[in-house]
Design a protein around this motif. Structure first.
Motif, PDB file in Angstrom:
ATOM      1  N   LYS A  88      31.339 -46.805 -28.973  1.00  0.00           N
ATOM      2  CA  LYS A  88      30.965 -45.320 -28.627  1.00  0.00           C
ATOM      3  C   LYS A  88      31.349 -45.076 -27.199  1.00  0.00           C
ATOM      4  O   LYS A  88      31.751 -44.193 -26.934  1.00  0.00           O
ATOM      5  N   SER A  89      31.162 -45.805 -26.195  1.00  0.00           N
ATOM      6  CA  SER A  89      31.114 -45.780 -24.916  1.00  0.00           C
ATOM      7  C   SER A  89      32.841 -45.779 -24.653  1.00  0.00           C
ATOM      8  O   SER A  89      33.405 -44.941 -23.881  1.00  0.00           O
ATOM      9  N   LEU A  90      33.534 -46.701 -25.147  1.00  0.00           N
ATOM     10  CA  LEU A  90      34.942 -46.711 -25.119  1.00  0.00           C
ATOM     11  C   LEU A  90      35.785 -45.436 -25.593  1.00  0.00           C
ATOM     12  O   LEU A  90      36.571 -44.872 -25.019  1.00  0.00           O
ATOM     13  N   ALA A  91      35.115 -45.028 -26.814  1.00  0.00           N
ATOM     14  CA  ALA A  91      35.864 -43.815 -27.410  1.00  0.00           C
ATOM     15  C   ALA A  91      35.520 -42.606 -26.778  1.00  0.00           C
ATOM     16  O   ALA A  91      36.271 -41.763 -26.606  1.00  0.00           O
ATOM     17  N   ALA A  92      34.434 -42.463 -26.091  1.00  0.00           N
ATOM     18  CA  ALA A  92      34.066 -41.301 -25.078  1.00  0.00           C
ATOM     19  C   ALA A  92      34.954 -41.266 -23.920  1.00  0.00           C
ATOM     20  O   ALA A  92      35.507 -40.014 -23.613  1.00  0.00           O
ATOM     21  N   LYS A  93      35.538 -42.399 -23.429  1.00  0.00           N
ATOM     22  CA  LYS A  93      36.510 -42.270 -22.314  1.00  0.00           C
ATOM     23  C   LYS A  93      37.699 -41.999 -22.845  1.00  0.00           C
ATOM     24  O   LYS A  93      38.492 -41.206 -21.981  1.00  0.00           O
ATOM     25  N   VAL A  94      38.245 -42.535 -24.079  1.00  0.00           N
ATOM     26  CA  VAL A  94      39.374 -42.003 -24.599  1.00  0.00           C
ATOM     27  C   VAL A  94      39.482 -40.453 -24.818  1.00  0.00           C
ATOM     28  O   VAL A  94      40.327 -39.773 -24.289  1.00  0.00           O
ATOM     29  N   PHE A  95      38.458 -40.073 -25.477  1.00  0.00           N
ATOM     30  CA  PHE A  95      38.468 -38.670 -25.744  1.00  0.00           C
ATOM     31  C   PHE A  95      38.213 -37.858 -24.654  1.00  0.00           C
ATOM     32  O   PHE A  95      38.788 -36.907 -24.604  1.00  0.00           O
ATOM     33  N   ALA A  96      37.538 -38.291 -23.594  1.00  0.00           N
ATOM     34  CA  ALA A  96      37.608 -37.594 -22.355  1.00  0.00           C
ATOM     35  C   ALA A  96      38.638 -37.255 -21.619  1.00  0.00           C
ATOM     36  O   ALA A  96      39.090 -36.064 -21.248  1.00  0.00           O
TER      37      ALA A  96
END
Length: 500
Positions: free
Chosen positions: A4-12
């Motif tokens: 979830k944390s990694l996906a948040a960075k990509v989406f950001a």
């Protein structure tokens, strides 16, 4: 790092690219919104009454659509509330955001299927912007609390209505649902004091990472945690590292928050309202919030010192200047047209366009011609309290035009202190000096002996909380006016002080 944390960075990173694209063409972004609004609403009753079909330019729009506040727009809003379709915007609204009015009593602000997603998107993008800038995304794995109004809804002529924060509570993304607090049951508690206690019961055992809400009400939550546990909030919640707020300037509360938390935490400022989500803080070390120019809102800006002129200038985004106090006028996908929301803003940057909220056009003191606004009293209090290392819980300012016989009028500052060992005379002197630096009119009136230097009246602990409770506005989205041009608030506070 979690998925979830990694996906948040990509989406950001993706959102940051999109943001830079529209922010790099501010005039073009606003022109697209302007044309979309006129075209989409072309067959509404409002459009026909104002000849939208003949509007080609902003000058045409100025000629045919006057600036209105809620009372002036109310004949159209009342038709929407009565259940009519195609009045201000095609079809019917999804919701009415119910807010407190003045002469109108309750106000019903429409939220449509086009405007609702912009509220959600802006809140999401504010957090993603922070993640992209700082690289900090670990908080998405912790628990998050949003102190807000009840999500319980009523129905009026087939349209749901409630507080904006309660409406938004129904739109928390699925990927955050497991992280979100408080529970729906607790969120639906109407009494604010009871609700805060229930929120504490739910959050104390959890690993809280994000806390969000209007600073004055989050402060109450923090104070109760400290009272219950005997520990600083930062010790109770070691994973807490992000505070998200809006509605009021945080600076007057910052010292108190640092004291309650026991350490520094990052923060994100938001500028949401029932009428639209206008801006969010996009940089930790830049003053101001990024004005959202592609979010279905067309902005106009009227210089505050010319607002009450017969034909004040209505400027677009390409015509504004840094540092000028403007009244914010909006036209939106919710069907608000040249609508005065009452807020005043000033630009801190034009590359990109960032704003700070400076106050309310109706919240000022000018009983003697001083034209004092909210931003000035907040800046003065910030500077004076930092100079003297004073912790302030809350304050408001009112004119005193009828002092003891023979004395000059003055500004009376009602202040609730976080500590009781404050030297009031030193603080009065420092505050007055700061106000004279902030406002040349005030300085002239002091120099010319039209006004005497300001005076502080100490408010007992929880006095402002008692005031808000007395007027039926404890908690939720309600905010204390920082200043007023009469003594209505002062009179209630005087009674609270005398009874204490």
């Amino acid at each position: 790092m979690s998925i979830k944390s990694l996906a948040a960075k990509v989406f950001a990173a993706t959102i940051d690219k999109k943001t830079k694209k529209w922010a790099s063409d501010p005039v073009g972004s606003q022109d697209k919104v302007f044309k979309y609004l006129l075209k989409t609403a072309g067959n509404t009753a409002f459009a026909k009454a104002h000849s939208f079909s003949s509007i080609k330019t902003h000058h045409d729009f100025i000629d045919q659509v006057p600036v209105r506040d809620y009372e002036q727009l109310r004949p159209f809003v009342d038709r929407v509330v009565a259940g009519e379709e195609d009045i201000l915007w095609p079809g019917k609204p999804l919701y009415f955001a119910k807010t407190s009015g003045t002469t109108s009593g309750a106000k019903y602000i429409p939220i449509t299927k086009e405007s609702m997603p912009e509220h959600v998107k802006a809140a999401r993008n504010a957090i993603l912007s922070y993640i992209h800038e700082t690289g900090n995304s670990k908080f998405v794995d912790g628990k998050m609390i949003f102190l807000q109004g009840s999500p319980d809804m009523e129905t009026k002529n087939g349209i749901q209505l409630g507080r904006l924060s309660g409406i938004v509570a129904h739109y928390v993304p699925n990927y955050l649902q497991k992280n979100r607090l408080p529970s729906m049951k607790t969120n639906c508690i109407d009494d604010w004091e009871t609700k805060v206690e229930a929120v504490i019961d739910e959050t104390l055992p959890e690993k809280m990472s994000v806390i969000s809400g209007i600073p004055s009400w989050v402060q109450m939550y923090f104070e109760r945690i400290v009272q219950r546990t005997g520990k600083k909030v930062g010790e109770v919640f070691p994973d807490f590292n992000l505070f998200i707020y809006g509605g009021v300037n945080f600076e007057p509360y910052r010292a108190k928050f640092d004291q309650l938390i026991g350490r520094k935490v990052d923060s994100i400022e938001l500028f949401p309202a029932s009428e639209g989500f206008f801006a969010y803080q996009d940089k930790q070390n830049e003053k101001g919030m990024l004005l959202l120019l592609d979010a279905g809102i067309f902005y106009e800006f009227i210089p505050a010192d010319k607002f009450y002129d017969k034909n004040p200038p209505r400027l677009t985004i390409g015509e504004v200047e840094i540092g000028v106090n403007y009244v914010l006028i909006i036209s939106t996908t919710a069907g608000l047209w040249a609508y005065n929301i009452g807020d005043t803003v000033a630009f801190t940057s034009t590359k990109p366009y960032r704003v700070v909220v400076t106050g309310r056009i109706k919240h000022y003191i000018s009983a003697s011609g001083e034209h004092v606004i909210g931003k000035e009293v907040e800046e003065a209090m910030k500077a004076a309290s930092q100079e003297l290392d004073v912790v302030i819980n809350e304050f408001t300012v009112a004119p005193q035009l009828s002092p003891l016989e023979g004395a000059l009028p003055y500004h009376e500052w009602f202040v609730e202190f976080g500590e009781i060992n404050t030297d009031l005379k030193k603080l009065e002197a420092s505050l007055d000096l700061q106000m004279r630096k902030q406002n040349s009119y005030y300085d002239d009136l002091i120099t010319g002996k039209i006004l005497q230097p300001l005076k502080i009246t100490s408010v007992p602990e929880n006095g402002f909380k008692q005031y808000m409770k007395t007027i039926g506005k404890l908690g939720g989205q309600n905010k204390l006016p920082r200043l007023s041009n009469d003594r209505k608030i002062a009179e209630v506070l005087e009674k609270i002080i005398s009874d204490s």
